[in-house]
Design an enzyme around this catalytic site. Structure first.
Site, PDB file in Angstrom:
ATOM      1  N   LYS A  22       0.948  -1.436   0.021  1.00 11.24           N
ATOM      2  CA  LYS A  22      -0.117  -0.069   0.073  1.00 11.24           C
ATOM      3  C   LYS A  22       0.968   1.294   0.000  1.00 11.24           C
ATOM      4  CE  LYS A  22      -1.928   1.752   3.868  1.00 11.24           C
ATOM      5  NZ  LYS A  22      -1.539   3.032   4.228  1.00 11.24           N
ATOM      6  N   ASN A  23       1.795   1.237   0.928  1.00  6.89           N
ATOM      7  CA  ASN A  23       2.660   2.345   1.098  1.00  6.89           C
ATOM      8  C   ASN A  23       3.657   2.746  -0.288  1.00  6.89           C
ATOM      9  OD1 ASN A  23       1.134   3.033   3.447  1.00  6.89           O
ATOM     10  ND2 ASN A  23       2.982   2.754   4.761  1.00  6.89           N
ATOM     11  N   CYS A 116      -7.820  19.317   9.855  1.00  7.46           N
ATOM     12  CA  CYS A 116      -7.047  18.302  10.740  1.00  7.46           C
ATOM     13  C   CYS A 116      -5.949  18.142  10.008  1.00  7.46           C
ATOM     14  CB  CYS A 116      -8.048  17.161  10.762  1.00  7.46           C
ATOM     15  SG  CYS A 116      -8.168  16.216   9.378  1.00  7.46           S
ATOM     16  N   ARG A 121      -1.983  15.532  11.925  1.00  5.50           N
ATOM     17  CA  ARG A 121      -0.765  15.039  10.980  1.00  5.50           C
ATOM     18  C   ARG A 121      -0.103  16.082  10.223  1.00  5.50           C
ATOM     19  NH1 ARG A 121      -2.315   9.000   8.948  1.00  5.50           N
ATOM     20  NH2 ARG A 121       0.038   8.914   8.640  1.00  5.50           N
ATOM     21  N   ASP A 302       3.698   0.949  11.977  1.00 10.95           N
ATOM     22  CA  ASP A 302       2.443   0.374  11.558  1.00 10.95           C
ATOM     23  C   ASP A 302       2.316  -1.048  11.881  1.00 10.95           C
ATOM     24  OD1 ASP A 302       1.927   2.587  10.249  1.00 10.95           O
ATOM     25  OD2 ASP A 302       2.516   1.932   8.036  1.00 10.95           O
ATOM     26  N   ARG A 394      -9.129  -0.438   3.368  1.00 10.13           N
ATOM     27  CA  ARG A 394      -8.204   0.598   3.082  1.00 10.13           C
ATOM     28  C   ARG A 394      -6.975  -0.107   2.479  1.00 10.13           C
ATOM     29  NH1 ARG A 394      -6.418   4.361   6.988  1.00 10.13           N
ATOM     30  NH2 ARG A 394      -5.065   4.745   5.308  1.00 10.13           N
TER      31      ARG A 394
HETATM   32  C1  UD1 Z   1       3.927   6.991   6.380  1.00  7.65           C
HETATM   33  C2  UD1 Z   1       2.739   5.837   5.881  1.00  7.65           C
HETATM   34  C3  UD1 Z   1       2.498   5.445   7.238  1.00  7.65           C
HETATM   35  C4  UD1 Z   1       3.286   5.128   8.232  1.00  7.65           C
HETATM   36  C5  UD1 Z   1       4.223   6.376   8.459  1.00  7.65           C
HETATM   37  C6  UD1 Z   1       5.488   6.148   9.330  1.00  7.65           C
HETATM   38  C7  UD1 Z   1       1.969   6.043   3.806  1.00  7.65           C
HETATM   39  C8  UD1 Z   1       0.811   6.202   2.925  1.00  7.65           C
HETATM   40  N1  UD1 Z   1       1.946   6.226   4.899  1.00  7.65           N
HETATM   41  O1  UD1 Z   1       3.064   8.288   6.785  1.00  7.65           O
HETATM   42  O2  UD1 Z   1       1.537   3.984   7.187  1.00  7.65           O
HETATM   43  O3  UD1 Z   1       2.668   4.903   9.640  1.00  7.65           O
HETATM   44  O4  UD1 Z   1       4.834   6.836   7.156  1.00  7.65           O
HETATM   45  O5  UD1 Z   1       6.365   5.111   8.871  1.00  7.65           O
HETATM   46  O6  UD1 Z   1       3.137   5.803   3.268  1.00  7.65           O
HETATM   47  N2  UD1 Z   1       5.334  14.962  10.717  1.00  7.65           N
HETATM   48  C9  UD1 Z   1       5.403  16.216  11.020  1.00  7.65           C
HETATM   49  N3  UD1 Z   1       5.393  17.182  10.100  1.00  7.65           N
HETATM   50  C10 UD1 Z   1       5.480  16.811   8.768  1.00  7.65           C
HETATM   51  C11 UD1 Z   1       5.074  15.393   8.409  1.00  7.65           C
HETATM   52  C12 UD1 Z   1       5.107  14.515   9.451  1.00  7.65           C
HETATM   53  O7  UD1 Z   1       5.513  16.618  12.267  1.00  7.65           O
HETATM   54  O8  UD1 Z   1       5.270  17.674   7.911  1.00  7.65           O
HETATM   55  C13 UD1 Z   1       5.115  13.875  11.824  1.00  7.65           C
HETATM   56  C14 UD1 Z   1       3.806  13.210  11.770  1.00  7.65           C
HETATM   57  O9  UD1 Z   1       2.701  13.998  12.307  1.00  7.65           O
HETATM   58  C15 UD1 Z   1       4.055  11.783  12.774  1.00  7.65           C
HETATM   59  C16 UD1 Z   1       5.562  11.491  12.092  1.00  7.65           C
HETATM   60  O10 UD1 Z   1       6.267  12.839  11.638  1.00  7.65           O
HETATM   61  O11 UD1 Z   1       4.117  12.102  13.903  1.00  7.65           O
HETATM   62  C17 UD1 Z   1       6.136  10.468  11.018  1.00  7.65           C
HETATM   63  O12 UD1 Z   1       4.838  11.023   9.933  1.00  7.65           O
HETATM   64  P1  UD1 Z   1       5.672  10.748   8.180  1.00  7.65           P
HETATM   65  O13 UD1 Z   1       6.590   9.572   8.255  1.00  7.65           O
HETATM   66  O14 UD1 Z   1       5.503  11.937   7.399  1.00  7.65           O
HETATM   67  O15 UD1 Z   1       4.347   9.467   7.895  1.00  7.65           O
HETATM   68  P2  UD1 Z   1       3.441   9.679   6.744  1.00  7.65           P
HETATM   69  O16 UD1 Z   1       4.207   9.771   5.529  1.00  7.65           O
HETATM   70  O17 UD1 Z   1       2.279  10.359   6.961  1.00  7.65           O
END
Ligand code: UD1
Length: 413
Positions: A22-23, A116, A121, A302, A394
């Site tokens: 998925k990711n 949100c 996030r 995850d 999902r």
């Molecule tokens: C991706 C994965 C998700 C996985 C996560 C961490 C996909 C579609 N989703 O989510 O399944 O759980 O990586 O391995 O690939 N953060 C900030 N600011 C930002 C961006 C992120 O503070 O601009 C924080 C987030 O709130 C979170 C942490 O960084 O606490 C990790 O987020 P991130 O690595 O960006 O995860 P996703 O890309 O959303």
């Protein structure tokens, strides 16, 4: 799938081929909007997030055709810069269209679902990095408006965000000069995106390390097979471990599951791993050492919920520390309703093993939390009813059929 009914207490046994990731597929589908071309993508998982992404891309003007586990994308025609707000609001990864559309059009209008996105996030890392490449960012009430083609330069990510790394890679495809990204995430799904883009002609080096470099290059369509889903694999392994079962998984990369396999082995599972398959045999489990989630190659957030579900009956106590996401213990009340003993405090959760779980009527809260709830129900004596099971659609293709194939007494409506 609204509700799942499970009669637990049966060990799962059998063989499953792991689905495509998925990711990995979501950023790669987003990337097809960045490059005018014709793409053939294989090993596509049959999941709702892919169906929503397909609809989003079609709304932008791309032509997609899905047949079995293959999707063909034609992005050579004109495309729009504003994804559909309703569809984009259903999918966090729709934010990756930001980088893709900036690369292709020098403009992206990304809807913000109810505000949100910037709260729970946030996108601050994505936006600060794009601004440092000269992109103008304007936050409006319901959308994010980004304009200007990125210029070359060095970007430093203070935290290895997976999404920010992917957005930066995609935006850099349209940059006027070389982009260096320091502090990049190293997840295997980023390597898969890099492999896909390299097949498209991108000059990208350093994927899988914290330091990436992307140079301007002519790009075109390509064929690519999506990486196996390490999180789906982890979920099935946990289901087998929780029920004292025996499971063989094929079509996966066991090396990418090292931290999860390590914990399951410490808990007493016997695991034999080949290059692309592995077999797990579970007996009675005992608590492994503390589990601390973190960016790859640390233990994946995850898999936190599903491994927790696998250890509910393990003797001793297991401490979990969740460092990636705040509020990622939302599955705990459902597990406790089945008799689990779990105490949470901030980013910590302590599981004290119980001799037996019992069926209960509970509600799923999120994708991996829903998988954890199903795993606990499979390990519990008696019947469970799990509402809001649509979360599973999902990320898990043919979920109930696959459970039944492994001998579970489960059906959905
Ligand atoms: C991706 C994965 C998700 C996985 C996560 C961490 C996909 C579609 N989703 O989510 O399944 O759980 O990586 O391995 O690939 N953060 C900030 N600011 C930002 C961006 C992120 O503070 O601009 C924080 C987030 O709130 C979170 C942490 O960084 O606490 C990790 O987020 P991130 O690595 O960006 O995860 P996703 O890309 O959303």
């Amino acid at each position: 799938m609204d509700t799942i009914y499970i009669t637990g207490g049966r060990p799962l046994a059998g063989t499953l081929a792991v689905q495509g990731s998925k990711n990995a597929v979501l950023p790669i589908l987003a990337a097809t909007a960045a490059i005018p071309g014709r793409f053939v993508l294989g090993n596509i998982p049959s999941i709702e997030d892919v169906r929503v992404t397909r609809a989003l891309l079609e709304g932008l003007g791309l032509q997609l055709c899905a047949l079995e586990d293959q999707i063909t994308v034609d992005s050579r025609g004109p495309i729009r810069s504003a994804p559909d707000p309703e569809l984009a609001g259903r999918l966090r990864s729709s934010v990756l269209l930001l980088g893709a559309l900036l690369a292709r059009l020098g403009r992206a209008e990304i809807p913000l679902p109810g505000g949100c996105v910037l709260g729970e996030r946030p996108l601050d890392l994505h936006l600060a990095a794009l601004k440092s490449l000269g992109v103008r960012v304007r936050l409006e009430e319901k959308r994010l408006l980004c304009t200007g083609r990125p210029k070359g330069g060095t970007v430093i990510l203070p935290y290895p965000s997976v999404g920010a790394t992917e957005n930066l890679i995609l935006a850099a495809l349209g940059a006027s000069g070389p982009v260096r990204l320091i502090g990049a995430a190293r997840e295997p799904e980023i390597q898969d995106l890099a492999d896909f883009l390299t097949a498209c002609g991108a000059k990208l080096s350093g994927a899988g390390t914290p330091c990436l470099r992307i140079e301007p290059a002519p790009l075109q369509g390509a064929e690519h097979r999506i990486l196996p889903d390490r999180m789906e694999a982890a979920s099935w392994l946990c289901a087998a471990a929780a029920t004292g079962g025996t499971l063989r998984l094929t079509d996966l990369c066991p090396d990418q599951l090292c931290p999860v396999l390590h914990v399951l082995r410490q808990a007493g599972c016997e695991i034999q791993a080949g290059e692309h398959d592995l077999t797990l045999r579970a007996a009675s489990l005992h608590a492994p050492g503390a589990i601390v989630t973190g960016p790859y190659p640390a233990f994946p957030t995850d898999a936190q919920a599903t491994v927790m579900a696998a250890l509910l009956r393990a003797s001793g106590s297991t401490l979990f520390r969740e460092t990636v996401f705040a509020d990622r213990f939302r599955h705990v009340p459902a597990l406790c309703a089945m008799g689990a003993r779990i105490e949470t405090a901030g980013d910590l959760a302590r599981v004290r093993g119980v001799p037996a779980l019992h069926g209960a009527e509970v509600r799923a809260t999120d994708l991996r939390g829903a998988a954890a709830t199903v795993i606990a129900a499979l390990a519990a004596e008696g019947k469970s009813v799990i509402h809001d099971a649509w979360h599973l659609d999902r990320g898990y293709g043919h979920f109930i059929e696959r459970l039944q194939l492994l001998g579970a007494e489960a059906f959905a409506e």
